[in-house]
Design a protein around this motif. Sequence first.
Motif, PDB file in Angstrom:
ATOM      1  N   HIS A  85       2.217   1.995  -1.217  1.00 15.34           N
ATOM      2  CA  HIS A  85       1.605   1.971   0.103  1.00 15.34           C
ATOM      3  C   HIS A  85       2.551   2.510   1.174  1.00 15.34           C
ATOM      4  O   HIS A  85       3.767   2.290   1.093  1.00 15.34           O
ATOM      5  CB  HIS A  85       1.189   0.552   0.490  1.00 15.34           C
ATOM      6  N   ASN A  86       1.981   3.209   2.141  1.00 14.11           N
ATOM      7  CA  ASN A  86       2.727   3.601   3.329  1.00 14.11           C
ATOM      8  C   ASN A  86       2.658   2.484   4.362  1.00 14.11           C
ATOM      9  O   ASN A  86       1.584   1.917   4.607  1.00 14.11           O
ATOM     10  CB  ASN A  86       2.136   4.888   3.926  1.00 14.11           C
ATOM     11  N   PRO A 112     -13.359  -2.488  -4.370  1.00 11.97           N
ATOM     12  CA  PRO A 112     -12.777  -3.835  -4.418  1.00 11.97           C
ATOM     13  C   PRO A 112     -11.268  -3.827  -4.213  1.00 11.97           C
ATOM     14  O   PRO A 112     -10.559  -2.933  -4.691  1.00 11.97           O
ATOM     15  CB  PRO A 112     -13.150  -4.322  -5.824  1.00 11.97           C
ATOM     16  N   LEU A 113     -10.784  -4.806  -3.453  1.00 12.53           N
ATOM     17  CA  LEU A 113      -9.340  -4.957  -3.268  1.00 12.53           C
ATOM     18  C   LEU A 113      -8.671  -5.166  -4.621  1.00 12.53           C
ATOM     19  O   LEU A 113      -9.195  -5.861  -5.493  1.00 12.53           O
ATOM     20  CB  LEU A 113      -9.052  -6.152  -2.353  1.00 12.53           C
ATOM     21  N   ARG A 114      -7.499  -4.566  -4.771  1.00 16.00           N
ATOM     22  CA  ARG A 114      -6.772  -4.611  -6.039  1.00 16.00           C
ATOM     23  C   ARG A 114      -5.468  -5.377  -5.879  1.00 16.00           C
ATOM     24  O   ARG A 114      -5.022  -5.668  -4.772  1.00 16.00           O
ATOM     25  CB  ARG A 114      -6.466  -3.177  -6.509  1.00 16.00           C
ATOM     26  N   ASP A 115      -4.860  -5.629  -7.010  1.00 14.41           N
ATOM     27  CA  ASP A 115      -3.567  -6.321  -7.015  1.00 14.41           C
ATOM     28  C   ASP A 115      -2.551  -5.574  -6.156  1.00 14.41           C
ATOM     29  O   ASP A 115      -1.812  -6.185  -5.373  1.00 14.41           O
ATOM     30  CB  ASP A 115      -3.055  -6.461  -8.447  1.00 14.41           C
ATOM     31  N   ILE A 116      -2.517  -4.228  -6.250  1.00 15.02           N
ATOM     32  CA  ILE A 116      -1.503  -3.483  -5.500  1.00 15.02           C
ATOM     33  C   ILE A 116      -1.757  -3.549  -3.998  1.00 15.02           C
ATOM     34  O   ILE A 116      -0.815  -3.549  -3.207  1.00 15.02           O
ATOM     35  CB  ILE A 116      -1.388  -2.011  -5.960  1.00 15.02           C
ATOM     36  N   ASP A 117      -3.031  -3.628  -3.598  1.00 18.71           N
ATOM     37  CA  ASP A 117      -3.339  -3.758  -2.169  1.00 18.71           C
ATOM     38  C   ASP A 117      -2.819  -5.087  -1.633  1.00 18.71           C
ATOM     39  O   ASP A 117      -2.204  -5.148  -0.564  1.00 18.71           O
ATOM     40  CB  ASP A 117      -4.850  -3.688  -1.929  1.00 18.71           C
ATOM     41  N   LYS A 147      -8.425   3.378   2.018  1.00 15.02           N
ATOM     42  CA  LYS A 147      -8.171   1.949   1.836  1.00 15.02           C
ATOM     43  C   LYS A 147      -6.858   1.528   2.489  1.00 15.02           C
ATOM     44  O   LYS A 147      -5.818   2.131   2.269  1.00 15.02           O
ATOM     45  CB  LYS A 147      -8.146   1.565   0.356  1.00 15.02           C
ATOM     46  N   HIS A 148      -6.956   0.459   3.277  1.00 11.90           N
ATOM     47  CA  HIS A 148      -5.780  -0.088   3.960  1.00 11.90           C
ATOM     48  C   HIS A 148      -6.058  -1.526   4.367  1.00 11.90           C
ATOM     49  O   HIS A 148      -7.186  -1.906   4.662  1.00 11.90           O
ATOM     50  CB  HIS A 148      -5.423   0.742   5.199  1.00 11.90           C
TER      51      HIS A 148
END
Length: 288
Positions: A85-86, A112-117, A147-148
């Motif tokens: 992520h930036n 869907p939101l993910r683990d990395i998000d 996505k953010h």
Amino acid sequence: MSAELLQRLERLSQAALASGDLLPVQAQEVLVQQQGLPFYVRWVSTLAAKDAANVSIPGGPRDPNFNPFLPPDPNLTLEDVSSTHNIVLNKFAVCDLHLVLADKVFSEQLSPLRDIDLRALAQFLGTYGGLGFYNGGGPAGASQRHKHTQWVPQAAGNGSLGMYLDALPADAAPGSDHRHVALPFAHCFVRLHDQNDVAALADSLLDAHRRACEVLGLRVGSDGLLPAHNVLAGQGWMLVVPRSAELVDGISINALSYAGCIYVRTPEQIDVVRTTGPLEVLARAGYA
């Protein structure tokens, strides 16, 4: 993460303010109480500037060809923090050190939101506290498809889940879900695991989001996307709110609105919220 990261962000913020790449935050606010809950209604100068800037962008901020995160503005981006992520200072911030945690590779905001998000968000929540939030889709106040998630430090007027917690069981088991009796709109609180480890907190955030979506009937459609919704995550709790519309009487409602900070584009809209009542405004943006 350490205190050194916040120092780097503060230096980046000061340099961006000096160069004009980051706009200074000027705010006017009033406190409105309803059902024993405190709401700050804030006019913030940067939001009006954001609207003005969007006029010159072909198709507006939701044009699929417009993506400020690919690549992000280097004068607003903190380098070498995350491989996925930036970490970007929000150009149109609502407070100091308002951060956007944007995926380095494009994916749809409503996928869907993910683990990395949530790991990126957990790094800030677990180390610095504050409030994490997610505007899932245009009806939930998202101006970008990329996505953010976002993060703001804890400070007076930045919003908090604290105003709701007196009506929720502090000793609830992790993963348990609850409703707040004073809220006239569909929502779900989920208790997070009380752990400071980033990986464990990210897992807890992911589990909480999935649990809330299940309770609220937010299911992935044939297009791979979830219905519009907001997410707020603080110290020990997550709140998820399904959304039906972004605008109520011309006022854009996003996740921070449900944290007790309703941001308006003009000082006159403060009176609209005060007259209508903040809970009624939030209810009209969601579902009964």
